[in-house]
Write an enzyme that holds these catalytic residues in place. Structure first.
Site, PDB file in Angstrom:
ATOM      1  N   GLU A  55       0.827  -1.207   0.000  1.00 39.74           N
ATOM      2  CA  GLU A  55       0.000   0.000   0.000  1.00 39.74           C
ATOM      3  C   GLU A  55       0.863   1.258   0.000  1.00 39.74           C
ATOM      4  O   GLU A  55       0.563   2.237  -0.710  1.00 39.74           O
ATOM      5  CB  GLU A  55      -0.929   0.011   1.224  1.00 39.74           C
ATOM      6  N   ALA A 158       6.164 -36.890  -7.260  1.00 38.49           N
ATOM      7  CA  ALA A 158       5.979 -37.002  -8.705  1.00 38.49           C
ATOM      8  C   ALA A 158       5.689 -38.469  -8.986  1.00 38.49           C
ATOM      9  O   ALA A 158       6.563 -39.328  -8.820  1.00 38.49           O
ATOM     10  CB  ALA A 158       7.232 -36.541  -9.451  1.00 38.49           C
ATOM     11  N   ARG A 211      16.486 -23.360  -9.739  1.00 37.78           N
ATOM     12  CA  ARG A 211      17.103 -22.965 -11.008  1.00 37.78           C
ATOM     13  C   ARG A 211      15.979 -22.617 -11.978  1.00 37.78           C
ATOM     14  O   ARG A 211      15.335 -23.512 -12.548  1.00 37.78           O
ATOM     15  CB  ARG A 211      17.987 -24.088 -11.543  1.00 37.78           C
TER      16      ARG A 211
END
Length: 386
Positions: A55, A158, A211
Site C-alpha cells: 500500500e 511425482a 534454477r
C-alpha cells in the site's frame, strides 16, 4: 465500479504480489493498485521482508498526498497496527481514498478484520472478498505460520497414474515432464527451506537449489534428515556438503548419529541439529519447534517416500503437492509414493482440502491442505485427534 472491473483490477494486484515471490518470507506476498476513472494510475507490491508494504509503495508511486476520487485494490487486508513500517490503515485514511477493495482478510490475529471498521469510520467505502481464494492461496505459507506459530511442512511427489515413484529397479528420472519440473523449481524459490531424507541424498545426490530460467541460481536452507548420519561417507561426499552453498545445509539427526560424524560435518562448515530422540528417527514436532525458533516459516519436503511416510505417521505433514504423469507401471513391486499407514476404511483415509488443480503439458498437479481423520491406524497403534 462493476464487479468485472473489481475482478480485473484485483487480478492485476495479484500479479504484482507475485513479483515478491520468494523474497518476503516470513512476511506475506501483497500487491496494490490505485485506480482513478477506471484506469490504473499507481501500483506497488511488497518486495522484501522489512521493506515498505504494498500500500505504501502504491502511495509513493501515486505521487500525491490527496487520493480522493480513487480506489485502492489490495490483495490482503491492510495492517492496522504499527510495526516496522507503520500502520497502512493510517496511511490510507490520511490519503483520503474514496474506496478500498480487499482481496482477503488478514489471518494475523492482531489485524484480522480490524481494517474494515477503521476505514469505514473514516468515511471510506470498503469491499471485501474479491478473488478471495486466489488471494488467500498467494500466502499459504504465511497463513499457516501466522496462525500456528509453526512452519508449513509441505511435501512434493511425482508419481505415475498408479501412484508409483520409481520402477521396481529404482528408475525414476524422469516420471514427470520438464514443465512440471520447472514448476517444482518455482515452489523451491518460494519456500525458505527444502528437505530430503538420507536415502535421497545417497541415491540421487541432489543439489537442492532453485534454477529458474532467466534468474540466478538460488539456494534455500537445505535440510537433510539423517538420524544415523549415513550420508557422512569417507569419499565422494554429497554435493550439499561440498558445494558453494554448503553453509545453507543443515543436517537434522539424533544422538544415535555419532559425535565423530557430527564433528566432521561441522568441520566442513555444515550446521547440525541434534534432535533428542529415543529412536533413530527425528522427532518432527521438535524439528518444527526448532524451525520456529530460527524463524523458518516453511519447509518443502522432496522425499523420499520413507520421509514423507514418517511425516504422515507423525501427523506433521501440512500440505501436499502431487504431480501425476500419464504413465502406468501396473507393477505391484514398483516403488510406492506413499507408505506407512494402515487404512482399512475410507473414513480412515487422509483427504486434501482447498484443492488446486493445474496442468503442465500432459502432467497434472493436485495440491492442498492435508486433513487427518479422527483416527488413523499406524502399524498396531491408533492415534486419536485431540
Amino acid at each position: 465500479m462493476s464487479q468485472p472491473d473489481d475482478i480485473r483490477h484485483m487480478q492485476h494486484a495479484i500479479d504484482l504480489a507475485r513479483r515478491g515471490w520468494g523474497l518476503t518470507a516470513p512476511n506475506p506476498l501483497v500487491g496494490a493498485v490505485v485506480v482513478e476513472k477506471g484506469e490504473v494510475i499507481a501500483e506497488g507490491w511488497h518486495a522484501r521482508d522489512g521493506g515498505p508494504h504494498a500500500e505504501r509503495m502504491a502511495l509513493t508511486a501515486l505521487g500525491r498526498e490527496d487520493a480522493r476520487g480513487t480506489t485502492l485494490y489490495v490483495t490482503l487486508e491492510p495492517c492496522s497496527t504499527t510495526g516496522r513500517t507503520g500502520s497502512c490503515c493510517e496511511a490510507i485514511i490520511a490519503a483520503k481514498f474514496t474506496r478500498v477493495v480487499i482481496g482477503t482478510l488478514d489471518p494475523n490475529p492482531q489485524h484480522a478484520g480490524e481494517a474494515v471498521p477503521l476505514l469505514e469510520a473514516a468515511g471510506i467505502e470498503v469491499t471485501v472478498s474479491i478473488l478471495e481464494g486466489t488471494c488467500r492461496d498467494l500466502n499459504l505459507i504465511f497463513n499457516h505460520w501466522i496462525t500456528t506459530k509453526h512452519p508449513l511442512i509441505a511435501a512434493k511427489t511425482a508419481v505415475t497414474i498408479d501412484g508409483k515413484i520409481a520402477t521396481r529397479n529404482g528408475q525414476s528420472q524422469w516420471i514427470t515432464n520438464e514443465e512440471s519440473r520447472s514448476d517444482v523449481h518455482r515452489w523451491r524459490r518460494l519456500f525458505p527451506a527444502i528437505a530430503v531424507g538420507a536415502m535421497t541424498v545417497l541415491d540421487d545426490n541432489p543439489r537442492l537449489t532453485a534454477r529458474m530460467e532467466g534468474q540466478e541460481e538460488w539456494c534455500p536452507i537445505r535440510f537433510v534428515f539423517d538420524g544415523l548420519l549415513r550420508t557422512v561417507v569417507d569419499r565422494n561426499m554429497p554435493k550439499v556438503y561440498t558445494d558453494e552453498f554448503r553453509d545453507k545445509t543443515i543436517v537434522v539427526t539424533t544422538p544415535h548419529g555419532g559425535l565423530g560424524y557430527v564433528r566432521k560435518l561441522r568441520e566442513l562448515g555444515i550446521t547440525v541439529w541434534v534432535i533428542p530422540s529415543e529412536s533413530q528417527q527425528v522427532e518432527f514436532a521438535d524439528f518444527k519447534t526448532r524451525c520456529a525458533e530460527e524463524n523458518i516459516s516453511g519447509v518443502y519436503v522432496e522425499g523420499g517416500a520413507r520421509l514423507i511416510g514418517n511425516l504422515l505417521q507423525a501427523r506433521e505433514l501440512d500440505y501436499l503437492f502431487n504431480y501425476r504423469a500419464p504413465i502406468l507401471f501396473a507393477d505391484d513391486r514398483a516403488k510406492n509414493g506413499f507408505t506407512g499407514l494402515r487404512t482399512e476404511k475410507l473414513a480412515q483415509a487422509l483427504r486434501l482440502s482447498e484443492v488446486k488443480h493445474e496442468s503442465f503439458g500432459d502432467d497434472q498437479l493436485m495440491r492442498g491442505i492435508v486433513n487427518y481423520p479422527d483416527q488413523v491406524q499406524v502399524d498396531e497403534r491408533v492415534f486419536t485427534r485431540p
